[in-house]
Write a protein that holds these residues in place. Structure first.
Motif, PDB file in Angstrom:
ATOM      1  N   ASN A  78      -1.534   2.856   0.296  1.00  0.00           N
ATOM      2  CA  ASN A  78      -2.498   3.162   1.363  1.00  0.00           C
ATOM      3  C   ASN A  78      -2.777   4.665   1.421  1.00  0.00           C
ATOM      4  O   ASN A  78      -2.558   5.292   2.455  1.00  0.00           O
TER       5      ASN A  78
ATOM      6  N   ASP B 108      -7.134   9.265  -5.416  1.00  0.00           N
ATOM      7  CA  ASP B 108      -6.519   9.531  -4.119  1.00  0.00           C
ATOM      8  C   ASP B 108      -5.004   9.650  -4.187  1.00  0.00           C
ATOM      9  O   ASP B 108      -4.357   9.914  -3.170  1.00  0.00           O
TER      10      ASP B 108
ATOM     11  N   ARG C 229      -5.419   6.485   1.756  1.00  0.00           N
ATOM     12  CA  ARG C 229      -6.435   6.910   2.728  1.00  0.00           C
ATOM     13  C   ARG C 229      -6.403   6.050   3.979  1.00  0.00           C
ATOM     14  O   ARG C 229      -7.364   6.025   4.743  1.00  0.00           O
ATOM     15  N   GLY C 230      -5.316   5.305   4.162  1.00  0.00           N
ATOM     16  CA  GLY C 230      -5.232   4.407   5.307  1.00  0.00           C
ATOM     17  C   GLY C 230      -5.860   3.047   5.035  1.00  0.00           C
ATOM     18  O   GLY C 230      -5.908   2.198   5.910  1.00  0.00           O
ATOM     19  N   ILE C 231      -6.347   2.843   3.825  1.00  0.00           N
ATOM     20  CA  ILE C 231      -6.942   1.568   3.415  1.00  0.00           C
ATOM     21  C   ILE C 231      -6.121   1.051   2.241  1.00  0.00           C
ATOM     22  O   ILE C 231      -5.883   1.777   1.272  1.00  0.00           O
ATOM     23  N   THR C 232      -5.671  -0.199   2.307  1.00  0.00           N
ATOM     24  CA  THR C 232      -4.845  -0.758   1.244  1.00  0.00           C
ATOM     25  C   THR C 232      -5.646  -0.915  -0.040  1.00  0.00           C
ATOM     26  O   THR C 232      -6.734  -1.489  -0.041  1.00  0.00           O
TER      27      THR C 232
ATOM     28  N   TYR D 140       2.709  12.172  -4.914  1.00  0.00           N
ATOM     29  CA  TYR D 140       2.893  10.793  -4.462  1.00  0.00           C
ATOM     30  C   TYR D 140       3.806  10.039  -5.425  1.00  0.00           C
ATOM     31  O   TYR D 140       4.700   9.299  -5.009  1.00  0.00           O
TER      32      TYR D 140
END
Length: 106
Positions: A22, A63, A24-27, A68
Motif C-alpha cells: 500500500n 511508488d 500510496r494508501g491504495i492496495t 521500502y
C-alpha cells in the motif's frame, strides 16, 4: 557495502513480501491475476524496484523505493546467490508453478 568483486555485475536483492503493498494508501493488485498479496520485491541497484507476482507478472513499481525493500527485508538477512533470474524465481516459488496458490498467513 559494495564488494569490489561485484564490480561489473548487476547486484539484485529479492525479498519475498507476503503482505499487501500500500505505498500510496491504495492496495496494489496484479494486473494479470488480481492478487493483492504475496509478492517478490526485486531491487536492482541503484534504485529500480520491481514487483513480481506468483503468476509471473512483473512490473516496475515507481511508488516503491530501495528503502521500502530494505525495510521489508528486516532482520532476516540470509543471502543466496543465484546463477540466473530463472533459478531465483524457481527457488523462491515465483516461476508460475504456485500461481493462484493462497497461503494462510495467520
Amino acid at each position: 557495502m559494495t564488494n569490489p568483486a561485484d564490480a561489473g555485475r548487476n547486484v539484485v536483492l529479492a525479498v519475498p513480501h507476503p503482505a499487501p503493498l500500500n505505498p500510496r494508501g491504495i492496495t496494489i493488485t496484479c494486473a494479470m491475476c488480481d492478487s493483492a498479496r504475496d509478492w517478490l520485491l526485486i531491487h536492482v541497484q541503484p534504485d529500480l524496484v520491481f514487483v513480481r507476482c506468483r503468476c509471473t507478472h512483473e512490473w516496475r513499481e515507481h511508488d516503491l523505493g530501495a528503502t521500502y525493500v530494505t525495510v521489508a527485508r528486516g532482520a532476516d538477512r540470509d543471502e543466496r546467490e543465484w546463477e540466473s533470474f530463472e533459478q531465483m524465481y524457481r527457488g523462491l516459488g515465483f516461476d508460475g508453478l504456485l500461481a493462484g496458490a493462497v497461503w494462510n498467513l495467520s
